[in-house]
Scaffold this motif. Structure first.
Motif, PDB file in Angstrom:
ATOM      1  N   MET G   1       1.211  -1.268  -0.012  1.00 15.29           N
ATOM      2  CA  MET G   1       0.020  -0.137  -0.270  1.00 15.29           C
ATOM      3  C   MET G   1       0.610   1.641  -0.051  1.00 15.29           C
ATOM      4  SD  MET G   1      -3.172   0.091   2.521  1.00 15.29           S
ATOM      5  CE  MET G   1      -3.355   2.181   2.300  1.00 15.29           C
ATOM      6  N   LYS G   2       0.378   2.335  -0.781  1.00 14.37           N
ATOM      7  CA  LYS G   2       1.042   3.690  -0.479  1.00 14.37           C
ATOM      8  C   LYS G   2       1.058   3.921   1.042  1.00 14.37           C
ATOM      9  CE  LYS G   2       1.113   8.078  -2.888  1.00 14.37           C
ATOM     10  NZ  LYS G   2       1.746   8.732  -1.419  1.00 14.37           N
ATOM     11  N   SER G   3       2.653   4.655   0.574  1.00  9.74           N
ATOM     12  CA  SER G   3       2.926   5.166   2.338  1.00  9.74           C
ATOM     13  C   SER G   3       1.937   6.622   2.320  1.00  9.74           C
ATOM     14  CB  SER G   3       4.485   5.648   2.498  1.00  9.74           C
ATOM     15  OG  SER G   3       4.816   6.223   1.274  1.00  9.74           O
ATOM     16  N   GLN G   4       1.867   7.415   3.478  1.00 17.13           N
ATOM     17  CA  GLN G   4       1.339   8.335   3.548  1.00 17.13           C
ATOM     18  C   GLN G   4       2.031   9.645   4.722  1.00 17.13           C
ATOM     19  OE1 GLN G   4      -1.651  10.472   2.851  1.00 17.13           O
ATOM     20  NE2 GLN G   4      -2.156   9.041   1.082  1.00 17.13           N
ATOM     21  N   LYS G   5       2.512  10.853   4.181  1.00 14.77           N
ATOM     22  CA  LYS G   5       2.760  11.728   4.874  1.00 14.77           C
ATOM     23  C   LYS G   5       1.141  12.319   5.158  1.00 14.77           C
ATOM     24  CE  LYS G   5       7.251  10.916   2.820  1.00 14.77           C
ATOM     25  NZ  LYS G   5       8.540  10.770   4.540  1.00 14.77           N
ATOM     26  N   LEU G   6       1.502  12.647   6.663  1.00  9.83           N
ATOM     27  CA  LEU G   6       0.186  13.948   7.007  1.00  9.83           C
ATOM     28  C   LEU G   6       0.428  14.163   7.782  1.00  9.83           C
ATOM     29  CD1 LEU G   6      -2.050  14.765   7.071  1.00  9.83           C
ATOM     30  CD2 LEU G   6      -2.781  12.682   9.073  1.00  9.83           C
ATOM     31  N   ILE G   7       0.673  16.083   7.557  1.00 11.83           N
ATOM     32  CA  ILE G   7       1.249  17.243   8.699  1.00 11.83           C
ATOM     33  C   ILE G   7      -0.562  17.178   9.237  1.00 11.83           C
ATOM     34  CG2 ILE G   7       0.962  19.737   8.735  1.00 11.83           C
ATOM     35  CD1 ILE G   7       4.128  19.318   7.049  1.00 11.83           C
ATOM     36  N   CYS G   8      -0.361  17.110  10.408  1.00  9.49           N
ATOM     37  CA  CYS G   8      -1.995  17.879  10.924  1.00  9.49           C
ATOM     38  C   CYS G   8      -1.675  18.831  12.511  1.00  9.49           C
ATOM     39  CB  CYS G   8      -2.090  16.659  11.856  1.00  9.49           C
ATOM     40  SG  CYS G   8      -4.108  16.478  12.599  1.00  9.49           S
ATOM     41  N   ALA G   9      -2.594  20.214  11.891  1.00  5.56           N
ATOM     42  CA  ALA G   9      -1.875  21.434  12.304  1.00  5.56           C
ATOM     43  C   ALA G   9      -3.243  22.432  12.900  1.00  5.56           C
ATOM     44  CB  ALA G   9      -1.204  22.441  11.880  1.00  5.56           C
ATOM     45  N   GLY G  10      -3.323  23.374  14.191  1.00  4.16           N
ATOM     46  CA  GLY G  10      -4.472  23.647  14.764  1.00  4.16           C
ATOM     47  C   GLY G  10      -4.014  24.280  16.505  1.00  4.16           C
ATOM     48  N   PHE G  11      -5.069  25.431  16.516  1.00 10.69           N
ATOM     49  CA  PHE G  11      -4.785  25.904  17.802  1.00 10.69           C
ATOM     50  C   PHE G  11      -4.711  24.843  18.934  1.00 10.69           C
ATOM     51  CE2 PHE G  11      -7.488  29.221  16.218  1.00 10.69           C
ATOM     52  CZ  PHE G  11      -6.038  29.810  16.208  1.00 10.69           C
ATOM     53  N   GLY G  12      -4.021  25.018  19.453  1.00  9.77           N
ATOM     54  CA  GLY G  12      -3.850  24.259  21.268  1.00  9.77           C
ATOM     55  C   GLY G  12      -4.890  23.014  21.644  1.00  9.77           C
ATOM     56  N   GLY G  13      -6.301  23.803  21.774  1.00 10.95           N
ATOM     57  CA  GLY G  13      -6.576  22.907  21.981  1.00 10.95           C
ATOM     58  C   GLY G  13      -7.825  21.910  21.160  1.00 10.95           C
ATOM     59  N   VAL G  53       2.850  12.473  10.913  1.00 12.03           N
ATOM     60  CA  VAL G  53       2.535  11.405  10.668  1.00 12.03           C
ATOM     61  C   VAL G  53       2.717  10.564   9.563  1.00 12.03           C
ATOM     62  CG1 VAL G  53       0.207   9.455  11.386  1.00 12.03           C
ATOM     63  CG2 VAL G  53       0.827  11.376  12.405  1.00 12.03           C
ATOM     64  N   ASN G  54       3.430   9.754  10.003  1.00 15.81           N
ATOM     65  CA  ASN G  54       3.853   9.054   8.537  1.00 15.81           C
ATOM     66  C   ASN G  54       3.089   7.304   8.434  1.00 15.81           C
ATOM     67  OD1 ASN G  54       6.331  10.164   6.680  1.00 15.81           O
ATOM     68  ND2 ASN G  54       6.804  10.325   8.953  1.00 15.81           N
ATOM     69  N   ILE G  55       2.931   6.713   7.399  1.00 13.04           N
ATOM     70  CA  ILE G  55       2.072   4.849   8.225  1.00 13.04           C
ATOM     71  C   ILE G  55       3.337   4.924   6.053  1.00 13.04           C
ATOM     72  CG2 ILE G  55       0.611   3.598   7.549  1.00 13.04           C
ATOM     73  CD1 ILE G  55      -1.238   5.894   8.663  1.00 13.04           C
ATOM     74  N   ALA G  56       3.688   3.573   6.274  1.00 18.71           N
ATOM     75  CA  ALA G  56       4.456   2.805   5.172  1.00 18.71           C
ATOM     76  C   ALA G  56       4.956   1.671   5.889  1.00 18.71           C
ATOM     77  CB  ALA G  56       6.006   3.851   4.846  1.00 18.71           C
ATOM     78  N   ASP G  57       5.198   1.021   4.309  1.00 16.30           N
ATOM     79  CA  ASP G  57       5.655  -0.274   4.665  1.00 16.30           C
ATOM     80  C   ASP G  57       7.140  -0.839   4.993  1.00 16.30           C
ATOM     81  OD1 ASP G  57       2.982  -1.375   4.505  1.00 16.30           O
ATOM     82  OD2 ASP G  57       2.911  -0.310   2.149  1.00 16.30           O
ATOM     83  N   ARG G  58       7.932   0.226   4.662  1.00 14.59           N
ATOM     84  CA  ARG G  58       9.273  -0.014   5.460  1.00 14.59           C
ATOM     85  C   ARG G  58       9.790   0.647   6.290  1.00 14.59           C
ATOM     86  NH1 ARG G  58      13.150   3.359   3.537  1.00 14.59           N
ATOM     87  NH2 ARG G  58      12.086   5.122   2.551  1.00 14.59           N
ATOM     88  N   PRO G  59      10.928   0.834   6.915  1.00 12.00           N
ATOM     89  CA  PRO G  59      10.882   1.461   8.442  1.00 12.00           C
ATOM     90  C   PRO G  59      11.259   2.742   7.851  1.00 12.00           C
ATOM     91  CG  PRO G  59      12.288  -0.674   8.441  1.00 12.00           C
ATOM     92  CD  PRO G  59      11.643  -0.118   6.963  1.00 12.00           C
ATOM     93  N   ILE G  60      10.652   3.630   9.045  1.00 11.77           N
ATOM     94  CA  ILE G  60      10.291   5.592   8.877  1.00 11.77           C
ATOM     95  C   ILE G  60      11.729   5.986   8.824  1.00 11.77           C
ATOM     96  CG2 ILE G  60       9.173   7.453   8.800  1.00 11.77           C
ATOM     97  CD1 ILE G  60       7.331   5.396   8.637  1.00 11.77           C
ATOM     98  N   GLY G  61      12.315   6.542   7.945  1.00  7.43           N
ATOM     99  CA  GLY G  61      13.468   7.121   7.929  1.00  7.43           C
ATOM    100  C   GLY G  61      13.300   8.654   8.677  1.00  7.43           C
ATOM    101  N   SER G  62      13.397  10.221   8.349  1.00  5.46           N
ATOM    102  CA  SER G  62      12.657  10.688   9.128  1.00  5.46           C
ATOM    103  C   SER G  62      11.044  11.470   9.193  1.00  5.46           C
ATOM    104  CB  SER G  62      13.177  12.442   8.324  1.00  5.46           C
ATOM    105  OG  SER G  62      13.092  13.227   8.908  1.00  5.46           O
ATOM    106  N   PRO G  63      11.150  11.343  10.503  1.00  4.96           N
ATOM    107  CA  PRO G  63       9.418  11.151  11.298  1.00  4.96           C
ATOM    108  C   PRO G  63       9.356  12.795  10.539  1.00  4.96           C
ATOM    109  CG  PRO G  63      11.264  11.372  12.755  1.00  4.96           C
ATOM    110  CD  PRO G  63      12.048  11.126  11.651  1.00  4.96           C
ATOM    111  N   LEU G  64       9.704  13.912  10.378  1.00  9.25           N
ATOM    112  CA  LEU G  64       9.473  14.878  10.454  1.00  9.25           C
ATOM    113  C   LEU G  64       8.914  15.664   8.510  1.00  9.25           C
ATOM    114  CD1 LEU G  64       9.833  17.627  11.969  1.00  9.25           C
ATOM    115  CD2 LEU G  64      12.099  18.197  10.203  1.00  9.25           C
ATOM    116  N   ILE G  65       8.481  15.663   8.394  1.00  7.25           N
ATOM    117  CA  ILE G  65       7.352  15.608   7.082  1.00  7.25           C
ATOM    118  C   ILE G  65       7.654  17.242   6.757  1.00  7.25           C
ATOM    119  CG2 ILE G  65       5.824  16.034   5.217  1.00  7.25           C
ATOM    120  CD1 ILE G  65       4.548  13.909   7.775  1.00  7.25           C
ATOM    121  N   SER G  66       9.292  17.731   5.776  1.00 13.89           N
ATOM    122  CA  SER G  66       9.358  19.245   5.360  1.00 13.89           C
ATOM    123  C   SER G  66       8.775  19.463   3.907  1.00 13.89           C
ATOM    124  CB  SER G  66      11.196  19.119   5.659  1.00 13.89           C
ATOM    125  OG  SER G  66      11.929  18.238   5.758  1.00 13.89           O
ATOM    126  N   ASP G  67       8.752  19.268   3.539  1.00 16.33           N
ATOM    127  CA  ASP G  67       8.414  20.258   2.178  1.00 16.33           C
ATOM    128  C   ASP G  67       7.636  18.863   1.438  1.00 16.33           C
ATOM    129  OD1 ASP G  67      10.645  17.905   1.717  1.00 16.33           O
ATOM    130  OD2 ASP G  67      11.825  20.427   0.731  1.00 16.33           O
TER     131      ASP G  67
END
Ligand code: TPP
Ligand code: TPP
Ligand code: SF4
Ligand code: SF4
Ligand code: SF4
Ligand code: SF4
Ligand code: SF4
Ligand code: SF4
Ligand code: MG
Ligand code: MG
Lengths: 248, 189, 352, 79, 352, 248, 189, 79
Positions: G1-13, G53-67
């Motif tokens: 399955m395709k890997s997914q890279k998601l950024i999820c952002a909002g106010f603190g609460g 958030v990273n979801i993939a089928d091989r070990p995740i490299g960078s957990p950070l999603i920069s661009d």
């Protein structure tokens, strides 16, 4: 009836490295006798500090650990938290306890660590050659206060017993002196009481012992006793400053 | 002129440190390269203090004298035991015989026995025993002059009453005299 | 027990408990606060002691006392807090007492920032304590490896009687990843006969100390330490190789940076460049073997760090001029992207 | 019933550092630094001069920082 | 003024006064106590302030405050005391504040001993503070050089706005040697417009700080620091060469050890062996030039230290595999003799 | 007659980073007003500490220096010894002053450094996320005392004002609160007095301010005011603990 | 399955952190490799928090999603501005239109506008806005199943009353439904 | 001679964090959090409801941690 006054089993049979007439030796005996009297020698762990008494581990006949300068109360905390059923004490000078180790001793008291602190106030840094301590009296000459301590430059000496009596976690705080046989006997009783507080689980106990440093003061051992009596006692009144419970 | 490496040792109160300093100062006054290195630290009273003095015509390398002293001045018994072995063959050992009643067993040394305490007392001050030894030393080696030592005296000591000066000078002279008639033992190598 | 999703910091804390940690002393500092918080909650449930110290200075000396008394002891902090422990660490190393010290690195120097960094490499490998001592430094790259290294750290600490660092950073500490806890040894392999217990009138008093006023004795102590360090250098280096076979360029990176570098290597592969990675998993002892084994067709070694260039000296000392060594890094809490590292590689190898 | 006290004071010469604290605390001034003796460490040790007068008060023991003094005190009943 | 015989420690203290030191903060420790003792007596006579701090930790932060306020500030300590200053040194470096920090080294690790040592080389060159920073370290070998380096240290500190170490040891500190004081500059070359003085309603408030929660800004600060460090590496390395021409072996030693090595070279000459010395007079920046210029007939480089081998890594990094590099050292306060070093050389070169 | 209540010149015109209802902001205003009233803004140097108030250098309109955690009193000592004629103050939290910085603050008082200390006692470590402080009350829950502080584990809270009143070098020691407008007004007067002590050269002055941390306490800002009044004031009585001289 | 890279952002609460955690947990439950990385530190309240958030089928490299995010879920306006640019061409942006009334200007993205707050209120709890967005996200990507998310729910939250469960489930469903009839804007690339 | 006091209370909406400390300290309960407004930082600011009743006591000013309140108080002589 025969009574023998001789070296207590609490001390090893060994020549000390202290200068002639240095009262560290007297206080060692009092501590060792207290531990022997209370029959806790085998159950005690002592924390030596950096100062002339660092080598006290060569003299006390108990398990001992050397602490870095000022940190004996933290070390004792570590030891006691592993062995809450052992008797743990620190033996610290005034440079060690009242200067570099201020935070550690205040917080051992604050946490009410169930340890006993023997605090040797000789108004000077003995080991390093007679520099000013926070307990050096105003006007007293030291190698770093060549004209005598000047209160307008660096304040008036700390009164540790008075200060620690205000810490809620402290259970027993007293000040004694060893400048005469009578005072030495009283000091012995007080030190025993402090250990008894620990035995009975009351938390932090401390005995401040006014002590001499003939070498650092530039006096003969006997002159030093007089100097202590005439100068230190007026500024550092003797007595029990706090006792949460009356025990013997 | 030949360089000199001196070890000077004794009890804490015997003035071995100032003996060494006076010598180094005198060397400097005479325009030579010098160094003085003390033992230091919280010595147990009754223990032994010592210092190393180098006087030479080129910059001093190691100020420490490990095993090649030209001379050892020893003021008490532990010093005698510790430092006599560090003197080079053909070197000298100056022994304060007031406190040391052993004798050197090394056949390859020139040993001198000087009752420094007694001589000092005759100079008016038992504390001058160190000056007695120094007097003997400069007499034997000629490494600096007595007058340079007296000049140095003014620099090294903060307390320098005329009386102390006089006693000092006397001690130097008596020290020098004390060995003038001594055949170093063992006589020769 | 299966996989569970955990924050790096909490996983380390849980691993410490499972690894038989009996005592924790520490002082709060971001980005490692989850560790004391977790332990304050969980350690007492396992009969252990959590105690907040008044400072990092006090914490490390509590560690010293508790270790000397026979505890299995952990402390945790972040960069400036570790700076405050330097005297204590030197004392622990000199007294040959086991303990584990966690550094969840943040950006410096000074108060700096709280974002991830690897700028404490010197601090972790050469210390700032006085005297000749070394501290084994384990550097995990994943949370799984973090928990494995935690129990390894206690074992190394006790086997060699030495403090051991675990070198993490704000990224590894704050992120979550699946982790599986395996069965761990909780007891020291050897009884701690050297520990303070009170002599009970049955043996000579134990004395634990580091001072020796006689140089010859102190030299002897130092030589004993050095023998131990040679032993560790021989037996404990750890590393990972990733696609080094046939690589034209070897990248060197540790910890979280190595994860990013793996992504870069993937990117490079797509452009036809074979790049490999040597990942030191111990910073001291620094692994020599993989560097000795670098060979044709490698043309270049590039060290990537989240700092201004610190590990690169160890890389140079290990590559021994057999290949040119370069450095690329980001700092201040900036995390390099896989793309920019790939670009560096391309620049080094010349445009194609 | 009056009691008589005798005491034997022993000084470990090589442990004594000649500090004089014992002497200064003896109510009967029985102890003196012996200027003429030197022990192995180079100190002038203390000596007790009129042992028979000693009343075993142990002040000297209590003040000695070097555990150089041992006292055997005997309380004799009656007189 | 002519030559005068002085203890190394006292000469340093006197040189500080002559160098315009306005403030000293420190905590007693052997073997450097003559420095605060001298300054407590003499500094006030020159209008300066001597203040005994409650600890080394406090001392370094007093230095920070006084330097930020525009003072010419000195502190002095010995090995374990310097360990306690690591956080503060990192802060000083990050805030770009000038000051001079003296380390009169003693033997370690831990409380160790009080005899001479050089076991703080790592501490002096790589620190134990957090983050990327470096501190110029001047290492005199004679008392004359000590006093010269003291005023140089203040100048470097102010020119580059950085703390500067002077690296001495118990031997150099305690020995006496003739010394001559030359005229020294007392005033900073540039006005300290960055200093805290109170704005007097006439300018914007000055803020001195090291924290930046924004990684990009903190990275920028780091890059500024690094630029400065490259500048120092280019301009400030100092060294002495002694009989290196025609030497078959080059010995490397700094500070008091280099004096002993000179005696060894003399001894070796008598046995027909030409040995030379490279003496780094700055430990960081470590001088590269003399190592680049080592040439035939040199066959070997031998690093001598009063420790278990620390500078030898910098020697290796500088020799770059052009010659084999070995190490010989004594530690714990033991001072090597000229003879034993000569013996090492003979062993290395093979018996003749 | 017109009276204007508005931002004092002692504060820059800038949004603060504090949580809603955090009383750090109130105390900032009181300090800034005191400096403005005494007309010493241009002559003052402030030492920020590590804690939520670290960024206070962005708000106070005076020269400021950031200090490492706990070391502000040492930094202030350095500054003051260079500029004895300037007004120097520290602004410190209870983690900063009463925990890691214990030695530095005790010794600034001991030496009678002529500085003024504003001590924010909010019974918690705000910045790092609500961990226990030495001032955390018994029973109070924190992220590192999840069941509430247990005196048998780590003692009872330190009472800083009481302790410092026993230090000979301290000239003026008071405790105030900012949980109501009336108390804020009183706190303002007290802070002004402390600075006046410094101006007149009496040496070390300190005002302990009971303050709220709604975020760390897990309460709304208004609930936090009540919690302070109901829980902190009984343990930390308000008042002047020491005043060597009566000055205004 | 395709890997997914998601950024999820909002106010603190706004629950963006737990949204990410639920997703990562669900991915793990489905046997995939996952990582979750939060922004951290003393955020000024009212500032923006986010997680990767990273979801993939091989070990995740960078957990950070920069661009190279595949998708950004943005719950407030600052997040929209900050993270929309980090989505790869062809990727998705899910916009909480209850609080954001701007629209994407990138022609290379699929943008979805979801009035999450309003929908959440209809599910009985405005705090469920994050779950509404998550419902939409898993519907669009199919990266994990709704039932895995519900299983994850039991792990991530300590408070998990039956009522909360119910509201949660409803929010997921309504979220999914909310985009079923949406033509992503711009319609295609 | 009775005095009349009038006061103008101004709230800097974007500085207000909606903490409510002002409202809770107003003796006349004139201030309220406006649940319907959001400022640029996402806070619900406070508003004053019956300004004419305000007696200029400045409690709200004194309690505001964010310097969001300005008050012009005028004391009118006589009545
Ligand atoms: C970190 C550190 N700083 C300084 C020293 C030097 N030092 C050794 S003992 C001492 C002071 C001792 O004085 P005190 O505690 O009063 O003991 P005393 O010798 O008077 O009994 C100092 C400053 C040290 N060993 N370690
Ligand atoms: C050496 C060091 N240790 C720990 C920290 C982490 N730290 C930052 S602020 C703080 C405590 C702040 O609490 P407090 O002083 O009470 O201030 P508040 O935030 O409550 O106002 C800590 C432990 C640090 N920055 N530096
Ligand atoms: S220096 Fe002073 S304290 Fe130390 S042993 Fe001598 S007399 Fe005692
Ligand atoms: S026991 Fe008493 S009387 Fe006897 S010698 Fe000692 S001090 Fe003097
Ligand atoms: S007190 Fe002890 S050491 Fe001192 S003189 Fe008397 S016997 Fe000797
Ligand atoms: S965490 Fe607490 S002290 Fe810090 S700003 Fe928020 S409310 Fe204030
Ligand atoms: S000035 Fe007083 S009456 Fe007017 S709004 Fe403010 S608190 Fe209320
Ligand atoms: S006190 Fe200030 S910030 Fe709080 S609600 Fe009132 S005006 Fe707004
Ligand atoms: Mg002392
Ligand atoms: Mg606080």
């Amino acid at each position: 009836m025969l009574k023998l006054f001789t070296r207590t089993a609490g001390l090893k049979d060994r020549q000390t490295h202290y200068c002639p007439g240095c009262t560290h030796g007297i206080v060692h005996r009092l501590v060792a006798e207290a531990l022997t009297d209370l029959d806790i020698l085998g159950n005690t762990i002592g924390c030596a500090s950096v100062g002339c008494s660092i080598l006290s581990y060569n003299y006390f006949n108990v398990d001992m650990i050397e602490s870095a300068h000022g940190r004996a109360p933290a070390v004792a905390t570590g030891v006691k938290r592993v062995h809450p059923d052992r008797i743990v004490f620190t033996y610290q000078g005034d440079g060690d306890l009242a200067s570099i180790g201020t935070a550690e001793i205040v917080h051992a008291a604050h946490r009410s660590e169930n340890i006993t602190v023997i605090f040797i106030n000789n108004a000077i840094y003995g080991m390093t050659g007679g520099q000013m301590a926070p307990t050096t009296l105003v006007g007293q000459k030291t190698t770093t206060a060549p004209k005598g301590r000047d209160a307008s430059h660096c304040g008036s000496p700390l009164r540790i017993a008075e200060m620690f009596a205000k810490i809620p976690g402290a259970s027993y705080i007293a000040r004694v002196s060893v400048h005469s046989a009578k005072h030495v006997r009283q000091a012995g009783k007080t030190i025993r009481t402090a250990f008894a507080y620990q035995q009975q689980g009351y938390g932090f106990s401390m005995v401040e012992v006014l002590s001499t440093c003939p070498t650092g003061w530039g006096l003969s051992p006997v002159e030093a006793l007089d100097w202590l009596e005439d100068n230190m006692i007026p500024y550092y009144p003797l007595g029990v400053y706090k006792a949460v419970e009356t025990i013997s | 002129m030949k360089s000199q490496k001196l070890i000077c040792a004794g009890f804490g109160g015997q003035g071995v440190m100032s003996l060494g300093q006076l010598l180094a100062y005198a060397g400097m006054i005479e325009g030579r390269e010098v160094s003085w290195l003390p033992s230091y630290g919280p010595e147990m009273r009754g223990g032994t203090a010592y210092c190393c003095v180098n006087i030479a015509d080129r910059p001093i390398g190691s100020p420490l004298i490990s095993d090649d002293a030209d001379c050892a001045i020893v003021m008490n018994l532990p010093s005698f035991h510790k430092f006599e072995p560090l003197v080079v063959p053909g070197g000298r050992v100056l022994v304060n015989s007031s406190l040391i009643d052993e004798q050197s067993t090394r056949a390859d040394l020139h040993a001198y026995y000087i009752p420094a305490n007694e001589i000092a007392v005759t100079c008016g001050n038992v504390k001058m025993a160190n000056m007695v030894m120094l007097g003997a030393y400069i007499k034997l080696t000629g490494v600096v002059s007595e007058s340079s030592v007296m000049k140095a005296f003014g620099k090294v000591f903060t307390k320098k009453t005329p009386q102390l000066r006089k006693q000092n000078k006397a001690a130097l002279k008596h020290g020098a005299a004390s060995i003038s008639d001594q055949v170093p033992l063992p006589a020769a190598i | 027990m299966g996989r569970t999703l955990m924050k790096g910091n909490e996983a380390l804390a849980e691993a410490a408990i499972r690894g038989g940690c009996t005592h924790f002393f520490g002082y709060p500092i971001t980005p490692q606060n989850e560790i004391p918080e977790y332990l304050s909650r969980e350690l007492p449930k396992h009969g252990g002691v959590y105690l907040q110290a008044e400072s990092e200075v006090a914490a490390i000396h509590m560690v010293y006392g508790a270790s000397a008394a026979g505890g299995r002891v952990l402390t945790s902090s972040s960069s400036p807090g570790i700076a405050l422990m330097q005297e204590g660490l030197s004392v622990l190393a000199a007294a040959q007492l086991p303990c584990v010290v966690l550094n969840v690195q943040r950006a410096g120097p000074g108060i700096g920032g709280i974002q991830p960094s690897q700028a404490d490499y010197h601090q972790m490998t050469r210390g700032g304590g006085n005297g000749d001592y070394r501290i084994p430094s384990l550097a995990p790259a994943t949370i799984q490896e973090s928990v494995e290294m935690m129990s390894e750290a206690f074992e190394i600490a006790e086997r060699y009687r030495t403090p051991v660092f675990i070198v993490s950073d704000g990224m590894l500490g704050q992120m979550m990843e699946p982790v599986e806890f395996k069965k761990q040894k909780k007891e020291p392999s050897q009884p701690k006969t050297w520990a303070l217990t009170g002599h009970q009138g049955k043996r000579k008093p134990v004395i634990i100390k580091t001072m020796s006023l006689v140089p010859e004795i102190l030299e002897q102590n130092n030589q004993n330490l050095q023998r131990k360090y040679r032993d560790i250098e021989e037996k404990e280096p750890k590393f990972e190789r990733f696609r080094t076979d046939g690589a034209e360029i070897i990248l060197v990176a540790y910890g979280s940076t190595s994860r990013i570098v793996k992504d870069s290597i993937e990117l490079l592969k797509r452009t036809g460049i074979n790049a490999g990675l040597i990942r030191p998993a111990t910073l001291w002892p620094f692994p020599q073997q993989p560097f000795n084994e670098i060979s044709h067709p490698c043309r270049h070694v590039l060290c990537i760090e989240m700092n201004c260039g610190q590990m690169v000296d160890d890389v140079r000392l290990s590559v021994r001029e057999r290949f040119p060594v370069s450095f690329y890094g980001r700092c201040g809490g900036v995390i390099p992207t896989p793309g920019e590292i790939a670009d560096q590689v391309k620049k080094l190898l010349g445009e194609r | 019933m009056a009691k008589k006290i005798t005491a034997v004071v022993t000084i470990a010469v090589d442990r004594c550092k000649g500090c004089g604290l014992c002497a200064s605390s003896c109510p009967l001034e029985l102890l003196k630094i012996s200027k003429s003796t030197l022990n192995v460490y180079g100190y002038h040790p203390v000596i007790i001069e009129r042992m028979e007068e000693c009343m075993g008060c142990a002040n000297c023991f209590v003040m000695c920082p070097d555990y150089a003094i041992t006292i055997e005190r005997t309380v004799h009943a009656g007189a």
